[in-house]
Design an enzyme around this catalytic site. Structure first.
Site, PDB file in Angstrom:
ATOM      1  N   PHE A  30       0.718  -1.033  -0.058  1.00 36.00           N
ATOM      2  CA  PHE A  30       0.003   0.132   0.027  1.00 36.00           C
ATOM      3  C   PHE A  30       0.780   1.147  -0.032  1.00 36.00           C
ATOM      4  O   PHE A  30       2.227   1.181   0.294  1.00 36.00           O
ATOM      5  CB  PHE A  30      -1.063  -0.002   1.239  1.00 36.00           C
ATOM      6  CG  PHE A  30      -0.458   0.043   2.598  1.00 36.00           C
ATOM      7  CD1 PHE A  30       0.006   1.112   3.246  1.00 36.00           C
ATOM      8  CD2 PHE A  30       0.308  -0.961   3.243  1.00 36.00           C
ATOM      9  CE1 PHE A  30       0.641   1.529   4.448  1.00 36.00           C
ATOM     10  CE2 PHE A  30       0.923  -1.111   4.416  1.00 36.00           C
ATOM     11  CZ  PHE A  30       1.291   0.101   5.082  1.00 36.00           C
ATOM     12  N   CYS A  31       0.099   2.531  -0.405  1.00 35.39           N
ATOM     13  CA  CYS A  31       0.900   3.587  -0.294  1.00 35.39           C
ATOM     14  C   CYS A  31       0.047   4.687  -0.203  1.00 35.39           C
ATOM     15  O   CYS A  31      -1.173   4.236   0.011  1.00 35.39           O
ATOM     16  CB  CYS A  31       1.885   3.809  -1.624  1.00 35.39           C
ATOM     17  SG  CYS A  31       0.913   3.618  -3.083  1.00 35.39           S
ATOM     18  N   THR A  32       0.298   5.958  -0.200  1.00 36.51           N
ATOM     19  CA  THR A  32      -0.639   7.160  -0.074  1.00 36.51           C
ATOM     20  C   THR A  32      -1.881   7.343  -0.936  1.00 36.51           C
ATOM     21  O   THR A  32      -2.979   7.144  -0.401  1.00 36.51           O
ATOM     22  CB  THR A  32       0.050   8.338  -0.306  1.00 36.51           C
ATOM     23  OG1 THR A  32       1.230   8.430   0.675  1.00 36.51           O
ATOM     24  CG2 THR A  32      -0.705   9.526   0.434  1.00 36.51           C
TER      25      THR A  32
END
Length: 330
Positions: A176-178
């Site tokens: 996951f990331c922003t």
């Protein structure tokens, strides 16, 4: 009520003539009084901008009318103040820099997981959960039991994978990331390395915070964002962190009480890393910032000369007006 709309957007798409989009896009943003930065590259578009609701709606409509940019991925949040100072459209080699040739999310990518299905996936004991963001982002918030690769830039992520992940051992990997864009490339990279079951959070952390109720959330802390808000809480409102204007690291109110913290000059994260020359430059910049504030002018970093020039031109215009009035009286 917050009246500034913050729009994070991206799309991987082949844009062979991306250079020709820069000027009309910049012109559209300036006319609509939209601030922030958009990146254009052969592989697509990425960035975060802010403006009124009408302005952001107009931008999304404009992009939707451009060949290849239809149905762009975007997420909205709100702020009481404009989180950006400038309006920029930059031409880049990559819209998110991994530095690995041949990684194309349009050809191969991990499996998208909706926010409402994310908790079940990452609760599976067979799933390795990896946060693809930089260490300073992870420090202020991440998902429960997520692995922190401790990278300073996204360019370091491939080396982390090489040293720590094994397709023969790690059968299920979730990332996951922003906002989702880094995971497009990181999952594509893992697929290229032979990992079979690779998942990523569709829409990123921001979409998860928007759609999953806090009482059901597995998110812990705040989410770092790349604008003047520094971080947002679970309600996507400005969080408790400030930012050191010297090193750009997020800092707490407690850290601001440290002797190492000097507004605009240093903080506990960078006090031992900045040179005397940098310190002098930061002190001068902070002096200019305070000077601009005292005159109700917007200081925008290295653009202080533009502020001075604008003030000079204003004085010159007033002088000419005064001279013309005196001439008319004679």
């Amino acid at each position: 009520m917050s009246n500034v709309v913050v729009c994070a957007l991206y799309k991987f798409v082949s844009l062979p003539h991306f250079e020709s989009l820069r000027e009309p896009l910049l012109s559209m943003m300036e006319q609509a009084d939209i601030k922030g930065t958009l990146l254009l590259a052969n592989e697509g578009i990425n960035g975060t901008v802010a403006g009124s609701q009408a302005a952001i709606d107009a931008l999304l409509a404009w992009l939707n009318n451009q060949n290849g940019l239809e149905n762009i991925v975007y997420k909205l949040s709100f702020d009481d103040e404009m989180p950006f100072y400038r309006t920029k459209v930059k031409l880049k080699k990559e819209i998110v820099t991994m530095g690995v040739e041949g990684i194309d999310p349009l050809k191969v990518v991990g499996t998208y997981v909706k926010p409402q299905d994310w908790n079940a996936l990452i609760s599976d004991p067979e799933v390795i959960l990896v946060d693809t963001r930089n260490d300073y982002e992870v420090q202020i918030g991440t998902f429960k039991n997520a692995i922190n690769p401790v990278t300073e830039t996204f360019r370091e992520f491939p080396e982390y994978v090489k040293q720590n992940l094994d397709p023969a051992k790690h059968k299920k990997v979730a990332m996951f990331c922003t906002g989702g864009i880094r995971c497009e490339k990181s999952t594509a990279y893992l697929k290229e390395q032979g990992f079979e079951e690779v998942y990523h959070l569709e829409g990123g952390i921001l979409k998860y915070l928007e759609e999953v109720k806090q009482e059901e959330s597995l998110w812990e802390g705040e989410c770092f964002v790349f604008d003047n808000r520094v971080a947002v809480d679970h309600d996507l409102k400005k969080g408790q962190y400030d930012q050191c204007n010297a090193c750009r690291m997020p800092i707490t109110e407690a850290e601001k009480l440290s002797p190492a913290y000097v507004q605009g000059v240093s903080c506990p994260h960078c006090i031992d890393k900045i040179s005397d020359e940098q310190r002098k430059r930061f002190v001068e910049r902070e002096r200019q910032v305070n000077l601009a504030k005292s005159r109700n002018e917007a200081h925008i970093g290295s653009d202080v000369n533009q502020v001075i020039e604008a003030r000079r031109q204003k004085k010159e215009a007033l002088r000419q007006q005064s001279a013309e009035k005196n001439k008319a009286k004679q």
